[in-house]
Write an enzyme that holds these catalytic residues in place. Structure first.
Site, PDB file in Angstrom:
ATOM      1  CB  THR A  98      -7.808   5.644  -3.244  1.00  0.00           C
ATOM      2  OG1 THR A  98      -7.642   4.713  -2.179  1.00  0.00           O
ATOM      3  CG2 THR A  98      -8.851   5.154  -4.220  1.00  0.00           C
ATOM      4  NE  ARG A 106      -3.876   0.254   0.436  1.00  0.00           N
ATOM      5  CZ  ARG A 106      -5.047   0.469  -0.184  1.00  0.00           C
ATOM      6  NH1 ARG A 106      -5.586  -0.455  -0.971  1.00  0.00           N
ATOM      7  NH2 ARG A 106      -5.678   1.597  -0.047  1.00  0.00           N
ATOM      8  CG  HIS A 116      -7.352  -4.485  -5.546  1.00  0.00           C
ATOM      9  ND1 HIS A 116      -8.224  -3.775  -4.750  1.00  0.00           N
ATOM     10  CD2 HIS A 116      -7.130  -5.669  -4.897  1.00  0.00           C
ATOM     11  CE1 HIS A 116      -8.537  -4.500  -3.686  1.00  0.00           C
ATOM     12  NE2 HIS A 116      -7.883  -5.654  -3.756  1.00  0.00           N
TER      13      HIS A 116
HETATM   14  P1  IDP Z   1      -8.148   1.331  -2.813  1.00  0.00           P
HETATM   15  O1  IDP Z   1      -8.084   0.716  -4.201  1.00  0.00           O
HETATM   16  O2  IDP Z   1      -7.063   2.342  -2.598  1.00  0.00           O
HETATM   17  O3  IDP Z   1      -8.232   0.301  -1.715  1.00  0.00           O
HETATM   18  P2  IDP Z   1     -10.994   1.814  -2.378  1.00  0.00           P
HETATM   19  O4  IDP Z   1     -11.520   2.889  -1.480  1.00  0.00           O
HETATM   20  O5  IDP Z   1     -11.094   0.406  -1.895  1.00  0.00           O
HETATM   21  O6  IDP Z   1      -9.510   2.193  -2.762  1.00  0.00           O
HETATM   22  O7  IDP Z   1     -11.774   1.957  -3.752  1.00  0.00           O
HETATM   23  C1  IDP Z   1     -11.691   0.949  -4.749  1.00  0.00           C
HETATM   24  C2  IDP Z   1     -11.428   1.600  -6.086  1.00  0.00           C
HETATM   25  O8  IDP Z   1     -12.552   2.413  -6.443  1.00  0.00           O
HETATM   26  C3  IDP Z   1     -10.250   2.571  -6.131  1.00  0.00           C
HETATM   27  O9  IDP Z   1      -9.005   1.933  -6.302  1.00  0.00           O
HETATM   28  C4  IDP Z   1     -10.607   3.445  -7.313  1.00  0.00           C
HETATM   29  O10 IDP Z   1     -10.320   2.795  -8.545  1.00  0.00           O
HETATM   30  C5  IDP Z   1     -12.120   3.559  -7.158  1.00  0.00           C
HETATM   31  N1  IDP Z   1     -12.490   4.762  -6.368  1.00  0.00           N
HETATM   32  C6  IDP Z   1     -12.484   4.914  -5.025  1.00  0.00           C
HETATM   33  N2  IDP Z   1     -12.892   6.157  -4.667  1.00  0.00           N
HETATM   34  C7  IDP Z   1     -13.177   6.786  -5.821  1.00  0.00           C
HETATM   35  C8  IDP Z   1     -13.634   8.122  -6.133  1.00  0.00           C
HETATM   36  O11 IDP Z   1     -13.872   8.972  -5.253  1.00  0.00           O
HETATM   37  N3  IDP Z   1     -13.770   8.414  -7.447  1.00  0.00           N
HETATM   38  C9  IDP Z   1     -13.532   7.521  -8.435  1.00  0.00           C
HETATM   39  N4  IDP Z   1     -13.102   6.266  -8.196  1.00  0.00           N
HETATM   40  C10 IDP Z   1     -12.923   5.905  -6.906  1.00  0.00           C
HETATM   41 MG    MG Z   2      -9.716  -1.046  -1.185  1.00  0.00          MG
END
Ligand code: IDP
Ligand code: MG
Length: 253
Positions: free
Chosen positions: A122, A116, A146
């Site tokens: 993100t 991470r 991811h």
């Molecule tokens: P992560 O991948 O850093 O764990 P998560 O909050 O689990 O982030 O969200 C999953 C995926 O959803 C993110 O990697 C990104 O591709 C998308 N995502 C999350 N938040 C947003 C947003 O505010 N706008 C657009 N896409 C988002």
């Molecule tokens: Mg996530």
């Protein structure tokens, strides 16, 4: 001479103490994490190879590496079930299913936290400019890869992926497979990620229209990929929806 001896003896000491700790089993932080390259890093071959290389260079071991074709239903109802209801959920499912994925399982001390850190925030614009997402994330949520975000999610994700999507063969050398991928694509042609960001912003600011943005995106992606036109065209549309949704967010605020 003294320096060389000292370095050598430090190396022997540290490798011995590492083995000793493992044998006694008292300090064992080794864990597994499920990582996958998202379609942007699958299509952009160099970016994918670079990302895998950075994980390997960080010293993690590879327990699995391979192409994966999860169903839309799996992504919707299992992998990203926790995001259902978020404004970006439908787009996210379409993004992640716009091409095959490259999945790997990495093993190492504190691997979840370390991976991470390498990826960072993100949202691309919030990621440190030296991190993988900061360097190669295109815009908003289009962010290269991811990785599980906690030990609990790590276990859940490994279980569902092993059950429904990936098949791990015992005694298969997945490191060799990952190395072969890196060697194949590490010198592939690459377009500066800034170009995608500029085009996304031009679209957001109505300096260009969707048709022009699509033409430009397809053209750039084709330079970076050996995947077929259909995948490239589908992913260009994902980038367009991504830019337009960020415009709506800005307007709403
Ligand atoms: P992560 O991948 O850093 O764990 P998560 O909050 O689990 O982030 O969200 C999953 C995926 O959803 C993110 O990697 C990104 O591709 C998308 N995502 C999350 N938040 C947003 C947003 O505010 N706008 C657009 N896409 C988002
Ligand atoms: Mg996530």
């Amino acid at each position: 001479m003294w320096d060389i001896d000292k370095k050598l003896s430090n190396h022997i000491d540290s490798s011995y103490s590492g083995q000793d700790r493992d044998k006694r089993g008292t300090i064992n932080m080794t864990e597994d994490v499920l990582v996958f390259l998202k379609p942007d890093a699958v299509i952009r071959r160099y970016i994918g190879a670079r990302t895998i290389k950075e994980f390997l260079d960080a010293g993690f071991k590879i327990g699995y590496f391979g192409e994966a074709y999860p169903s839309k239903e799996f992504i919707e109802t299992k992998h990203y079930a926790q995001h259902k209801g978020e404004f970006f959920y439908d787009w996210l499912v379409d993004y992640v299913t716009s091409s095959h994925l490259l999945v790997f399982i990495l093993t190492g001390d504190d691997v979840i936290c370390e991976v991470r850190k390498l990826l960072d925030a993100t949202i691309t614009e919030n990621a440190d400019c030296n991190s993988i997402r900061g360097r190669y994330g295109i815009f908003g949520g289009i962010n290269v890869a991811h990785a599980s975000d906690s030990a609990e999610n790590g276990k859940r994700e490994l279980n569902i992926w092993k059950k429904d999507v990936i098949k791990i063969e015992r005694n298969y050398d997945y490191t060799e497979r990952a190395d072969a991928y890196i060697n194949k694509y590490i010198n592939f042609s690459m377009v500066d990620t800034i170009r995608y960001r500029e085009i996304s912003k031009q679209l957001m600011n109505e300096k260009i229209n969707e048709k022009e943005a699509k033409y430009l995106f397809v053209n750039l992606l084709s330079k970076e990929s050996d995947l077929n036109r259909e995948i490239i065209s589908r992913f260009a549309e994902i980038m367009i929806r991504n830019a337009l949704s960020r415009k709506e967010k800005v307007v709403e605020q």
